[in-house]
Structure formats: structure tokens, C-alpha cells
Design a protein around this motif. Sequence first.
Motif, PDB file in Angstrom:
ATOM      1  N   ASN A  92       0.839  -1.203   0.000  1.00  0.00           N
ATOM      2  CA  ASN A  92       0.000   0.000   0.000  1.00  0.00           C
ATOM      3  C   ASN A  92       0.874   1.254   0.000  1.00  0.00           C
ATOM      4  O   ASN A  92       1.828   1.348   0.782  1.00  0.00           O
ATOM      5  N   ILE A  93       0.561   2.208  -0.860  1.00  0.00           N
ATOM      6  CA  ILE A  93       1.340   3.438  -0.960  1.00  0.00           C
ATOM      7  C   ILE A  93       1.053   4.328   0.248  1.00  0.00           C
ATOM      8  O   ILE A  93      -0.095   4.651   0.541  1.00  0.00           O
ATOM      9  N   ILE A  94       2.098   4.727   0.940  1.00  0.00           N
ATOM     10  CA  ILE A  94       1.979   5.625   2.099  1.00  0.00           C
ATOM     11  C   ILE A  94       2.282   7.053   1.685  1.00  0.00           C
ATOM     12  O   ILE A  94       1.593   7.990   2.072  1.00  0.00           O
ATOM     13  N   LEU A  95       3.353   7.252   0.919  1.00  0.00           N
ATOM     14  CA  LEU A  95       3.694   8.572   0.397  1.00  0.00           C
ATOM     15  C   LEU A  95       4.350   8.410  -0.962  1.00  0.00           C
ATOM     16  O   LEU A  95       4.938   7.372  -1.263  1.00  0.00           O
ATOM     17  N   THR A  96       4.223   9.439  -1.788  1.00  0.00           N
ATOM     18  CA  THR A  96       4.868   9.388  -3.101  1.00  0.00           C
ATOM     19  C   THR A  96       5.115  10.796  -3.615  1.00  0.00           C
ATOM     20  O   THR A  96       4.330  11.708  -3.355  1.00  0.00           O
ATOM     21  N   ARG A  97       6.212  10.960  -4.351  1.00  0.00           N
ATOM     22  CA  ARG A  97       6.516  12.230  -5.010  1.00  0.00           C
ATOM     23  C   ARG A  97       6.139  12.181  -6.482  1.00  0.00           C
ATOM     24  O   ARG A  97       6.319  13.170  -7.185  1.00  0.00           O
ATOM     25  N   THR A  98       5.634  11.044  -6.975  1.00  0.00           N
ATOM     26  CA  THR A  98       5.372  10.904  -8.393  1.00  0.00           C
ATOM     27  C   THR A  98       3.885  10.969  -8.700  1.00  0.00           C
ATOM     28  O   THR A  98       3.063  10.406  -7.977  1.00  0.00           O
ATOM     29  N   GLU A  99       3.562  11.635  -9.781  1.00  0.00           N
ATOM     30  CA  GLU A  99       2.173  11.808 -10.183  1.00  0.00           C
ATOM     31  C   GLU A  99       1.510  10.470 -10.499  1.00  0.00           C
ATOM     32  O   GLU A  99       0.360  10.213 -10.117  1.00  0.00           O
ATOM     33  N   LYS A 100       2.232   9.596 -11.199  1.00  0.00           N
ATOM     34  CA  LYS A 100       1.665   8.313 -11.613  1.00  0.00           C
ATOM     35  C   LYS A 100       1.199   7.506 -10.416  1.00  0.00           C
ATOM     36  O   LYS A 100       0.095   6.940 -10.405  1.00  0.00           O
ATOM     37  N   GLU A 101       2.030   7.428  -9.374  1.00  0.00           N
ATOM     38  CA  GLU A 101       1.653   6.663  -8.190  1.00  0.00           C
ATOM     39  C   GLU A 101       0.536   7.350  -7.415  1.00  0.00           C
ATOM     40  O   GLU A 101      -0.309   6.679  -6.812  1.00  0.00           O
ATOM     41  N   ALA A 102       0.531   8.689  -7.415  1.00  0.00           N
ATOM     42  CA  ALA A 102      -0.546   9.408  -6.734  1.00  0.00           C
ATOM     43  C   ALA A 102      -1.889   9.110  -7.398  1.00  0.00           C
ATOM     44  O   ALA A 102      -2.911   8.948  -6.723  1.00  0.00           O
ATOM     45  N   ILE A 103      -1.884   9.039  -8.722  1.00  0.00           N
ATOM     46  CA  ILE A 103      -3.107   8.680  -9.450  1.00  0.00           C
ATOM     47  C   ILE A 103      -3.518   7.253  -9.084  1.00  0.00           C
ATOM     48  O   ILE A 103      -4.686   6.969  -8.820  1.00  0.00           O
ATOM     49  N   GLN A 104      -2.545   6.370  -9.039  1.00  0.00           N
ATOM     50  CA  GLN A 104      -2.805   4.978  -8.679  1.00  0.00           C
ATOM     51  C   GLN A 104      -3.380   4.878  -7.273  1.00  0.00           C
ATOM     52  O   GLN A 104      -4.288   4.082  -7.020  1.00  0.00           O
ATOM     53  N   ALA A 105      -2.860   5.688  -6.357  1.00  0.00           N
ATOM     54  CA  ALA A 105      -3.305   5.636  -4.965  1.00  0.00           C
ATOM     55  C   ALA A 105      -4.614   6.382  -4.733  1.00  0.00           C
ATOM     56  O   ALA A 105      -5.208   6.282  -3.661  1.00  0.00           O
ATOM     57  N   GLY A 106      -5.049   7.168  -5.722  1.00  0.00           N
ATOM     58  CA  GLY A 106      -6.264   7.950  -5.555  1.00  0.00           C
ATOM     59  C   GLY A 106      -6.064   9.198  -4.730  1.00  0.00           C
ATOM     60  O   GLY A 106      -7.025   9.792  -4.230  1.00  0.00           O
ATOM     61  N   SER A 107      -4.802   9.619  -4.566  1.00  0.00           N
ATOM     62  CA  SER A 107      -4.508  10.808  -3.756  1.00  0.00           C
ATOM     63  C   SER A 107      -4.031  11.981  -4.603  1.00  0.00           C
ATOM     64  O   SER A 107      -3.619  13.013  -4.061  1.00  0.00           O
ATOM     65  N   TYR A 108      -4.092  11.850  -5.924  1.00  0.00           N
ATOM     66  CA  TYR A 108      -3.619  12.910  -6.827  1.00  0.00           C
ATOM     67  C   TYR A 108      -4.434  14.189  -6.642  1.00  0.00           C
ATOM     68  O   TYR A 108      -5.658  14.159  -6.483  1.00  0.00           O
ATOM     69  N   THR A 109      -3.753  15.339  -6.645  1.00  0.00           N
ATOM     70  CA  THR A 109      -4.429  16.636  -6.654  1.00  0.00           C
ATOM     71  C   THR A 109      -3.741  17.549  -7.654  1.00  0.00           C
ATOM     72  O   THR A 109      -2.539  17.410  -7.921  1.00  0.00           O
TER      73      THR A 109
END
Length: 509
Positions: A92-109
Motif C-alpha cells: 500500500n502506498i503511504i507517500l509518493t513524489r510521483t504523479e503516476k503513483e498518486a493517481i494509482q493511490a487515488g490521492s492525486y491533486t
Amino acid sequence: MKFNIRFFHLCAAGLLLMASCAKEESVSSEKFETQALEAWITQHRPDLLENYQADGGYYVDILDAGDADGRPVTDTICWLRLDMSGRDLSGNIILTRTEKEAIQAGSYTKYTHYVPYYNYCGTANTGLIEGTYLALRNKLTLGETYAQTHGLDREFLMRKNSRVTLYMPSRIVSSGGLNPDGGYEGQYSLEAGRPFVVTLTVVDRVENPLEDEGEAVDAFCEANGGLKIFSKDDDSEETENTEMPTDPDSDDHPYNRSERWVSACDTVAQVYVNYRFDPETDRLTFSKRYESMLPPYNDPTLEDRISKALMERFHPDEDSHYVGVRELDADSVKLDGTAKIWYIGRLADGFIFDTNIDEVKEIIYGKVESEGKALEYTPESGGLISAFYYTVPNLKFGQWAAFMTISTHAYGSTGKSGGTTTISGYSSSYYDYLNYLYYMQAYYGNGGYYGGYYDNYYGSYLGGMYGGYYGGYYGGYWGDTSTETSTTINTEILPFSSLIFEFYIEPES
């Protein structure tokens, strides 16, 4: 009296027993987590068992050795741009600096600047997760079989483009778990006492961040119409020893020079103004433009759309057509004047971190959460970053302009931390492991060794007087809204970030 003494001894013994129990419980918890992490590695990555790092009790996997000829991080104190992604053992993704993973995690803004984190890395840890710091600043010891299989030396040093995955126990991450915010959060937070898996890439290594930033600012201005530096310093060879002329009819005046960018003040370094900026015709170009998979930054017509929106908003017909600064019959704002400013604030890669213009908000964020209002600014009263103080007094009412400034006259060595806040009564903590303002960042910033010398050398002593209040005006007032709560993401601005502003000063009423 004997009873009291006996009672005191009993209490003291009880407290010691409680402390002993707490210590044993803590040791037992750490021991259990260490065993659990070892068991997981044994089952899922047995090849990494021999890559155990005794200094922190973590395991390392070398994904890319990096530039063979590059200097190791350990050679000297430096600043690093670090791409990182953190997960729990379940993936499970806890933190990310990358847009692709943020989109995957549903946390993209759309308010988040997905770029590598920029942080000081010296002989003492001041701002990194302890485990990542240990891996960056120490020799990593690799097992013999692993090293042979991957064609590596048994002693490995991190350098530019090195990419590793670290499997870390919570004692070198955070005893209380992790709950990042500011748009870099993932699917879940990391519970206390749980191992953390971080994939870390050294994207760049910078020894003098001010010099690096200054060169990039000069290069931007040169590429966007040319640069002329005015200076009162008679010993300066780089500036042709010319002071800024005051006569607008002079060939050397900023209104008439071929170069579009000039010094805002001939005693202040690297605040450059484009007095002739025209939103209808000017398009800023960026050597390293912000890359995105999603609108609006993946749209090659973005700058044209912004230009069209500005013209329709501020100059919809011939009666309101912008004539340019040369023909504009208006007074300058001066120090005691009050300017009503409409602005677009950008980072050096073109990312728009803030605007009060609704039409631009809609293009960038897809919606307008709150109606924008003109920012009222009286230079002698301060309240904004010092770059505005050096720039606005010389501009006319009704004028468009643009300026670019190094961080010394903006957010400095600490930057501005991102944050996630809800309107439902709960406000998340601004303390997180990516955005905390650390001591060493301040030390190497405006008031410290690098920044202090820099300010004194160029005479920009007023910078500290007018800065510091900027965050109250800027930083994302337009949050993502769900049916349950309304959330605001405050855009992070990294340390040593140069800023670009395109802005319009309303005609004097």
C-alpha cells in the motif's frame, strides 16, 4: 516519620518497576518488529538477507548503481533532489513524489507539484527519514553473492542517479507511524511499529544551491527575450558598470532596450522585471517544463488558453485594449501607493502554484471554489515577499508586468510546506516528514551562512523586512470537495525555489 520514608521508598520502587516494564515492552516491541521484518524478507526477498545493514537494522536492494564517475553523496555536504515512494509491506502506498503513483493511490491533486524533494544532506541529519539518511551518508555493505550477481562492489556509495529500495524498521522511520500530507499522501497512513519500504532515487546533487538557482534564473531570462543587469557597483565586470536610467526616453531605459528582462533595482541581485510584458503576445518558455499525464499541463495549448482568458477578462474590447507601458498615461505606484494586483504565480518549470484570477483557476484546477479578489498592496507597508517591494513601486497603474526572482527575495532556504486541511472541523498536522522546516535549511538560507553572505554582498538588506507574510495570501484557497468534507491542499514550495509572477495592476480609481 519512618512510615513516610518507607512509603517513599515503596513509591520510588514502584516507579522504577513501571519504567522497567515500559522499557521492556519497548524492547520487546522492537525485537518483535525486527523478527517480523526478517521473516518477511526471508519469505519474499531471501537474496537481501545478506544485505542487512547493522547500523540501522534495515535491508537494501540496489536497483541502479548510478553514475559511475559521479561523486558520492558522502564526499561533502550537499543538497539532494530525491525521488521517493514509500509503502508498507503489503504494497500500500503511504507517500509518493510521483504523479503516476498518486493517481494509482487515488490521492492525486492538481495543487500538488509532483517533483523530487529537495533537501539538505550533511554530516548530521536534519530533515530526512533516519533510514534514508543512513543509506545516503554511509557505505552500504552488500553480501558477496548479491554483489557478484549484480556486478557491484561489496561496499556501495550512493551518488547521482543511484536508485535503491530500503526495507526499514519503524525505529529509523517514525515510532508514531507516518501520515504525510500536502498532496503526497498515499492510500493509507503507516501505523506505529510497522516496517516501511522506501524506493529512493538521487535525481541530482547540488553543492551550492544559491549558485545553482541563480544560474537557472539568468538562463530563463536570457531565453525569454534577453537580460540586462544594471548595477551601481563600479568594480563589476559582468554588468558593464551601468546604473539604471530614469529618463524613459533614454535608449538604455528598460522601456527601450532590446532585452526584455532587466534588474528591478540596481542594488539588489537577481530580481528581474519584464516591463513590456503583454499577455496577448508573450508566451513564457521553460527549459524543463513541468511534465504531467493529465490536464492542464499535458496540453500544448495551455499558454494560449491562459492568454485568451486574460484578454477576455481584462481587455474585452478596443476601449480597454492594453496599449503597453510606453504609451500608458498613468502614474507609478511608488512606495506609498496602493496597487490592486491580479496575478499568476509560477515555479521555474511553469507550474502555477497560485492565482486570484477565476478564469485561470478554472483552466488549471477545473473549478473555482472561491471568487478571486484583487490583492491590495502598499509597498511601504510590506506584507508580501520582498521581490514585490523592489518591483511594484516602479510600475504604473494599469500596467501588465512580469518578474522573476531567486528564493532570497521569496521563500528562501526553507520554502513553504504543503499541507492538507479539511473544513469539517479537523485540521491535519502540518508536521510531516517531507515538508518540515529544518534547522539546517534555515542555517544555509537567508539568515545563515550562504544567504547572509549573499544578502550582504549585494546589499539586499531589506529582504527580511518585507518577507514572511506571503503565505497568508498565497497557497491554494481552492480545495477538492467531496460530499463528506471539503479539503484544501496547500501547494508545497521547495527550498531555494525561484518564482515567476505575471500580474496586472488595476488603473488608479
